[in-house]
Design a protein around this motif. Structure first.
Motif, PDB file in Angstrom:
ATOM      1  N   ILE A   1      35.821  16.855  22.392  1.00  0.00           N
ATOM      2  CA  ILE A   1      37.390  17.379  23.147  1.00  0.00           C
ATOM      3  C   ILE A   1      37.349  18.498  24.034  1.00  0.00           C
ATOM      4  O   ILE A   1      35.795  19.169  23.882  1.00  0.00           O
ATOM      5  N   GLU A   2      38.079  18.112  25.328  1.00  0.00           N
ATOM      6  CA  GLU A   2      37.405  18.868  26.203  1.00  0.00           C
ATOM      7  C   GLU A   2      38.950  20.011  26.072  1.00  0.00           C
ATOM      8  O   GLU A   2      39.589  19.283  26.784  1.00  0.00           O
ATOM      9  N   THR A   3      38.295  21.024  25.993  1.00  0.00           N
ATOM     10  CA  THR A   3      40.382  21.863  26.811  1.00  0.00           C
ATOM     11  C   THR A   3      40.016  23.032  28.283  1.00  0.00           C
ATOM     12  O   THR A   3      38.290  22.737  28.534  1.00  0.00           O
ATOM     13  N   GLN A   4      40.994  23.620  28.603  1.00  0.00           N
ATOM     14  CA  GLN A   4      40.277  24.015  29.846  1.00  0.00           C
ATOM     15  C   GLN A   4      39.426  24.841  30.066  1.00  0.00           C
ATOM     16  O   GLN A   4      39.136  25.290  31.194  1.00  0.00           O
ATOM     17  N   ASN A   5      38.561  25.859  28.885  1.00  0.00           N
ATOM     18  CA  ASN A   5      37.239  26.389  28.697  1.00  0.00           C
ATOM     19  C   ASN A   5      36.129  26.504  27.949  1.00  0.00           C
ATOM     20  O   ASN A   5      35.300  27.205  27.664  1.00  0.00           O
ATOM     21  N   GLU A   6      36.303  25.091  27.097  1.00  0.00           N
ATOM     22  CA  GLU A   6      35.129  24.969  26.104  1.00  0.00           C
ATOM     23  C   GLU A   6      35.429  23.536  25.808  1.00  0.00           C
ATOM     24  O   GLU A   6      35.984  23.217  26.054  1.00  0.00           O
ATOM     25  N   ASN A   7      34.032  22.693  25.226  1.00  0.00           N
ATOM     26  CA  ASN A   7      33.903  21.295  25.007  1.00  0.00           C
ATOM     27  C   ASN A   7      33.259  21.137  23.572  1.00  0.00           C
ATOM     28  O   ASN A   7      32.180  22.705  23.687  1.00  0.00           O
ATOM     29  N   TYR A   8      34.133  20.368  23.072  1.00  0.00           N
ATOM     30  CA  TYR A   8      33.971  20.647  21.451  1.00  0.00           C
ATOM     31  C   TYR A   8      33.412  19.222  21.103  1.00  0.00           C
ATOM     32  O   TYR A   8      33.743  18.378  21.660  1.00  0.00           O
ATOM     33  N   LEU A   9      32.405  19.059  20.047  1.00  0.00           N
ATOM     34  CA  LEU A   9      32.012  17.531  19.754  1.00  0.00           C
ATOM     35  C   LEU A   9      32.001  17.914  18.366  1.00  0.00           C
ATOM     36  O   LEU A   9      30.889  18.698  17.433  1.00  0.00           O
ATOM     37  N   VAL A  10      32.375  16.826  17.528  1.00  0.00           N
ATOM     38  CA  VAL A  10      32.493  16.617  16.086  1.00  0.00           C
ATOM     39  C   VAL A  10      33.070  15.290  15.492  1.00  0.00           C
ATOM     40  O   VAL A  10      33.153  14.016  15.946  1.00  0.00           O
TER      41      VAL A  10
ATOM     42  N   ILE B   1      38.151  29.690   7.923  1.00  0.00           N
ATOM     43  CA  ILE B   1      38.283  28.864   8.951  1.00  0.00           C
ATOM     44  C   ILE B   1      39.325  29.150  10.602  1.00  0.00           C
ATOM     45  O   ILE B   1      39.514  30.310  10.491  1.00  0.00           O
ATOM     46  N   SER B   2      38.393  29.295  11.410  1.00  0.00           N
ATOM     47  CA  SER B   2      38.419  29.400  12.542  1.00  0.00           C
ATOM     48  C   SER B   2      40.002  29.003  13.933  1.00  0.00           C
ATOM     49  O   SER B   2      40.285  28.187  13.610  1.00  0.00           O
ATOM     50  N   VAL B   3      40.719  29.846  14.204  1.00  0.00           N
ATOM     51  CA  VAL B   3      41.759  29.587  14.828  1.00  0.00           C
ATOM     52  C   VAL B   3      41.400  29.724  16.045  1.00  0.00           C
ATOM     53  O   VAL B   3      41.332  31.021  16.328  1.00  0.00           O
ATOM     54  N   LEU B   4      41.058  28.757  17.033  1.00  0.00           N
ATOM     55  CA  LEU B   4      41.196  29.891  18.296  1.00  0.00           C
ATOM     56  C   LEU B   4      42.460  29.353  19.170  1.00  0.00           C
ATOM     57  O   LEU B   4      42.910  27.638  19.613  1.00  0.00           O
ATOM     58  N   THR B   5      43.004  30.128  19.775  1.00  0.00           N
ATOM     59  CA  THR B   5      44.327  29.983  20.722  1.00  0.00           C
ATOM     60  C   THR B   5      44.003  29.707  22.343  1.00  0.00           C
ATOM     61  O   THR B   5      42.458  29.804  22.435  1.00  0.00           O
ATOM     62  N   GLY B   6      45.237  29.727  22.395  1.00  0.00           N
ATOM     63  CA  GLY B   6      44.702  29.372  23.982  1.00  0.00           C
ATOM     64  C   GLY B   6      43.779  27.643  24.390  1.00  0.00           C
ATOM     65  O   GLY B   6      43.686  28.322  25.552  1.00  0.00           O
ATOM     66  N   GLN B   7      43.814  27.259  23.043  1.00  0.00           N
ATOM     67  CA  GLN B   7      42.907  26.264  24.029  1.00  0.00           C
ATOM     68  C   GLN B   7      44.067  24.825  24.253  1.00  0.00           C
ATOM     69  O   GLN B   7      43.725  24.344  23.421  1.00  0.00           O
ATOM     70  N   ALA B   8      44.179  24.297  24.987  1.00  0.00           N
ATOM     71  CA  ALA B   8      45.073  23.213  25.807  1.00  0.00           C
ATOM     72  C   ALA B   8      43.644  22.056  25.628  1.00  0.00           C
ATOM     73  O   ALA B   8      43.433  22.400  26.987  1.00  0.00           O
ATOM     74  N   VAL B   9      44.299  21.431  25.467  1.00  0.00           N
ATOM     75  CA  VAL B   9      43.445  20.227  25.185  1.00  0.00           C
ATOM     76  C   VAL B   9      43.120  19.046  26.222  1.00  0.00           C
ATOM     77  O   VAL B   9      44.721  19.122  26.974  1.00  0.00           O
ATOM     78  N   GLN B  10      42.657  19.297  27.653  1.00  0.00           N
ATOM     79  CA  GLN B  10      42.872  17.866  28.350  1.00  0.00           C
ATOM     80  C   GLN B  10      41.814  17.383  28.403  1.00  0.00           C
ATOM     81  O   GLN B  10      42.492  16.450  28.885  1.00  0.00           O
TER      82      GLN B  10
END
Length: 402
Positions: free
Chosen positions: A150-159, A130-139
């Protein structure tokens, strides 16, 4: 756009980790990530129970267990029949953590350290990939056809599936309101009462079983009361604050309480007991020794508050003094003026409206493939391991459903 995951769980706390582990244990093919806004995961687990982590409570009957939840009592009945405190003990044992029961029913790891629980979770997530990704505040979160973006301040995810386990996070609640969910406005629960009163000013540290009632409400509670430097605390008060979270908030934390220091003895009975003592101990000094299970210093303070001078003998008590003392013992009136947060275990009443959740799956009734675990919903409990039990149960049910 990051599409490496099937499921994203927002929130690296107890509910988030437990949910992730259970999902992948049941279906190892699923790629799961936990997004945590902070630099560290499981922070609340670390400080809970004074750093020992109060994992659950030794109450094994679902219909009894629900009674510890001021909000969520009705909704949790079904879930607890699927995963209750006994299942929690078994789950942790299977994962190498043994729990023990303390006298008051609270359960802790035998190691007496919350680090044991944290290590258990981290080890399991590593083992399961399981990936644990810190410093990912959801915007932002929004629905894109049959996916969640899901957009965080440095990454976008599609799930395909999104699980929110963010506890009392106002920012996430706001995003959910934009998605049409109703959020019950959060107010504090589990707080102590600020009381300035000569009767208890010199008694911090004194604890005694009582019953307490809030004037002009149906709120009552009993259990140990602890006198503190700023007023009153202990299970009796904390229970009252949890069940009365909304009512006391609406009163702006200015209200009157009645304390019965003799617990279930009423004023009339107390008067009779005092009259008997007057006969029995005629030559003895009233204030010297408490004839009840009330602390001696507290007794002396109540005697003084009844306009009975310290050197008064039992034989010399007037009818009025006996009535005064009976009142102080069974119906002592205290003014509460404000609250203080109880330790670090800050709990709020509030969250996603329970009517909008399917408690067989923990899925949103408004949006497919959106799930909730833990305290993000309008469920909260009194202190004693119950809030964690809600996290474990909701995570387990959700994992089963997925």
């Amino acid at each position: 756009m990051n599409q490496n995951f099937d499921i994203i769980i927002v929130g690296g706390g107890a509910a988030g980790f437990f949910t992730a582990i259970n999902i992948v244990e049941k279906n190892p093919k699923l790629k799961v990530a936990i997004l945590e806004r902070g630099a560290e995961v499981l922070q609340k687990v670390r400080i809970s129970g004074g750093g020992r982590c109060n994992v659950t409570h030794a109450c094994f009957e679902p219909n009894e267990l629900v009674k510890f939840y001021p909000r969520g009592e009705k909704e949790l009945r079904g879930p607890f029949h699927q995963f209750c405190s006994g299942d929690t003990i078994e789950w942790f044992e299977k994962h190498g953590v043994e729990l023990k029961i303390e006298e008051d029913g609270r359960m802790f790891p035998v190691s007496n350290s919350s680090q044991t629980i944290i290590d258990c979770f981290l080890k399991a997530t590593q083992k399961l990939g399981i990936s644990v990704l810190t410093g990912q505040a959801v915007q932002s979160i929004f629905k894109k056809e049959n996916h969640w973006k899901i957009e965080t301040q440095n990454e976008n995810y599609l799930v395909g599936k999104l699980i929110l386990a963010t506890g009392s996070n106002p920012k996430i609640w706001e995003m959910l309101q934009q998605q049409g969910h109703a959020v019950v406005n959060p107010v504090p629960s589990l707080f102590t009462f600020n009381i300035k009163d000569a009767r208890i000013a010199a008694l911090p540290g004194v604890a005694t079983p009582v019953s307490v009632k809030v004037k002009d409400t149906k709120l009552t509670s009993n259990g140990p009361l602890l006198i503190t430097h700023w007023g009153m605390s202990g299970p009796a008060i904390l229970k009252l604050s949890a069940w009365g979270a909304r009512i006391l908030h609406d009163k702006n934390y200015q209200f009157t309480i009645f304390v019965n220091w003799l617990n279930d003895v009423d004023t009339e009975e107390a008067e009779q007991l005092l009259k008997d003592l007057k006969q029995e101990h005629a030559k003895k000094t009233v204030a010297k020794k408490s004839p009840f299970e009330v602390n001696n210093r507290l007794w002396e303070s109540l005697v003084l508050a009844s306009n009975i001078p310290l050197e008064t003998k039992w034989a010399d008590l007037s009818k009025t003094q006996i009535q005064n003392l009976a009142n102080q013992l069974t119906h002592a009136v205290f003014q509460v003026n404000g609250k203080s947060t109880f330790k670090d275990e800050f709990v709020t009443a509030g969250g996603i409206d329970l009517k909008e959740i399917n408690f067989k799956t923990m899925e949103s009734k408004l949006h497919e493939n959106l799930y909730f675990a833990g305290e993000i919903v309008n469920i909260d409990a009194i202190t004693g391991g119950f809030n964690f039990q809600n996290a474990w149960t909701s995570g387990f049910i959700l994992a089963n459903a997925i």
